[in-house]
Design a protein around this motif. Structure first.
Motif, PDB file in Angstrom:
ATOM      1  N   PRO A  25       0.654  -1.370  -0.164  1.00 13.38           N
ATOM      2  CA  PRO A  25       0.165  -0.030   0.075  1.00 13.38           C
ATOM      3  C   PRO A  25       0.762   0.945   0.036  1.00 13.38           C
ATOM      4  N   LYS A  26       1.862   0.672   0.736  1.00 14.86           N
ATOM      5  CA  LYS A  26       2.710   2.057   0.985  1.00 14.86           C
ATOM      6  C   LYS A  26       3.279   3.072  -0.689  1.00 14.86           C
ATOM      7  N   LYS A  27       3.439   1.995  -2.038  1.00 16.55           N
ATOM      8  CA  LYS A  27       3.937   2.340  -2.586  1.00 16.55           C
ATOM      9  C   LYS A  27       2.533   2.793  -3.670  1.00 16.55           C
ATOM     10  N   LEU A  28       1.794   3.500  -2.825  1.00 18.94           N
ATOM     11  CA  LEU A  28       0.847   4.036  -4.602  1.00 18.94           C
ATOM     12  C   LEU A  28       0.922   5.413  -4.010  1.00 18.94           C
ATOM     13  N   THR A  29       0.941   6.861  -4.433  1.00 18.32           N
ATOM     14  CA  THR A  29       1.369   7.943  -3.922  1.00 18.32           C
ATOM     15  C   THR A  29      -0.282   8.796  -4.388  1.00 18.32           C
ATOM     16  N   GLU A  30      -0.212   9.864  -3.781  1.00 16.44           N
ATOM     17  CA  GLU A  30      -1.674  10.487  -3.795  1.00 16.44           C
ATOM     18  C   GLU A  30      -1.583  10.612  -5.704  1.00 16.44           C
ATOM     19  N   ALA A  31      -1.341  11.312  -5.988  1.00 15.91           N
ATOM     20  CA  ALA A  31      -0.273  11.550  -7.492  1.00 15.91           C
ATOM     21  C   ALA A  31      -1.363  11.061  -8.707  1.00 15.91           C
ATOM     22  N   GLN A  32      -0.801   8.983  -8.026  1.00 21.51           N
ATOM     23  CA  GLN A  32      -1.202   8.413  -8.926  1.00 21.51           C
ATOM     24  C   GLN A  32      -2.483   7.994  -8.826  1.00 21.51           C
ATOM     25  N   LEU A  33      -3.003   8.549  -7.818  1.00 24.23           N
ATOM     26  CA  LEU A  33      -4.669   7.883  -7.776  1.00 24.23           C
ATOM     27  C   LEU A  33      -6.120   8.515  -8.664  1.00 24.23           C
ATOM     28  N   PRO A  34      -6.006   9.633  -9.440  1.00 19.43           N
ATOM     29  CA  PRO A  34      -6.665  10.026 -10.204  1.00 19.43           C
ATOM     30  C   PRO A  34      -6.196   9.565 -11.811  1.00 19.43           C
ATOM     31  N   LYS A  35      -4.901   8.767 -11.931  1.00 14.22           N
ATOM     32  CA  LYS A  35      -4.988   7.914 -13.433  1.00 14.22           C
ATOM     33  C   LYS A  35      -4.314   6.864 -12.859  1.00 14.22           C
ATOM     34  N   LEU A  36      -5.097   6.082 -12.190  1.00 12.60           N
ATOM     35  CA  LEU A  36      -5.723   5.070 -11.390  1.00 12.60           C
ATOM     36  C   LEU A  36      -7.132   5.286 -12.491  1.00 12.60           C
ATOM     37  N   ILE A 121     -12.015   7.171  -6.459  1.00 11.38           N
ATOM     38  CA  ILE A 121     -10.682   8.196  -6.153  1.00 11.38           C
ATOM     39  C   ILE A 121     -10.364   7.663  -4.589  1.00 11.38           C
ATOM     40  N   GLU A 122     -11.665   8.071  -3.155  1.00 13.29           N
ATOM     41  CA  GLU A 122     -11.839   8.062  -2.470  1.00 13.29           C
ATOM     42  C   GLU A 122     -11.907   6.731  -1.663  1.00 13.29           C
TER      43      GLU A 122
END
Length: 217
Positions: A25-36, A121-122
């Motif tokens: 889980p620590k590898k997911l950044t805030e910046a990656q969420l919209p990209k998903l 995203i939430e």
């Protein structure tokens, strides 16, 4: 056919995004969420095109069988069989077109309604951060089964529902109903019944735990 609400679309986009979550889980950044979420929208767009292409191919097969029944059939039974095959191809095409009708509206809302992306995203963020707790509750509701042995789509639908109930203030009934609808669209033939049963056991265990806590001094 009723139009889907923004949060229903959010759940669907979250579901299509969860398979891309890193194991850590620590590898997911805030910046990656919209990209998903953007990748999920692109997946839906691609699925529409594939469905339409498949429907076109079925209609072409149907037309070919109709022509063959008129020009190549050696007797009435052969002609009748060819026409029946043509009807089957046409029905398949109709079913595929029916499945594709919903997607353009979904894609448009996903691109235009900010609430859709924000809630998707939430959900993703909550599942990423609280995955261990969520899976623990799912595991306790499974009968002779393990979370890591579930089909990924079923596991992700369960995770969305439990995340909504436990962390996103969604009423149990709403979370369960929405999970069942997702399962009808994406899971196997009996998937929605399985999802419903597991989530109802989750809520029952939660109520039992709450009652025990309340009765203790």
């Amino acid at each position: 056919m009723q139009p889907r609400k923004p949060r229903q679309i959010s759940r669907e986009l979250a579901l299509l995004s969860l398979s891309q979550l890193p194991a850590n889980p620590k590898k997911l950044t805030e910046a990656q969420l919209p990209k998903l979420v953007l990748a999920a929208v692109r997946t839906l767009t691609s699925e529409v095109q594939e469905t339409l292409d498949s429907a076109t191919a079925e209609l072409q097969r149907s037309n070919a069988r109709v022509l063959s029944s008129q020009t190549r059939a050696i007797d009435i039974n052969t002609s009748r069989s060819m026409l029946q095959e043509a009807i089957t191809y046409t029905q398949t095409a109709i079913n595929q077109l029916g499945a594709a009708i919903e997607f353009p509206e979904l894609i448009q809302l996903a691109n235009q309604d900010k609430e859709v992306g924000i809630y998707a995203i939430e959900i993703i963020k909550t599942i990423n951060e609280q995955r261990a707790i969520i899976d623990e509750h799912i595991a306790s509701a499974l009968v002779d089964w393990q979370v890591n042995r579930l089909a990924q789509i079923d596991r992700d639908i369960l995770r969305i529902a439990v995340a909504e109930m436990m962390f996103l203030s969604t009423p149990d009934r709403v979370a369960i109903n929405e999970a069942v609808e997702l399962a009808k669209r994406y899971s196997g033939e009996e998937g929605h019944r399985f999802i419903n049963g597991v989530l109802r056991r989750v809520t029952e265990q939660q109520k039992t735990s709450s009652n025990i806590s309340a009765s203790q001094p």
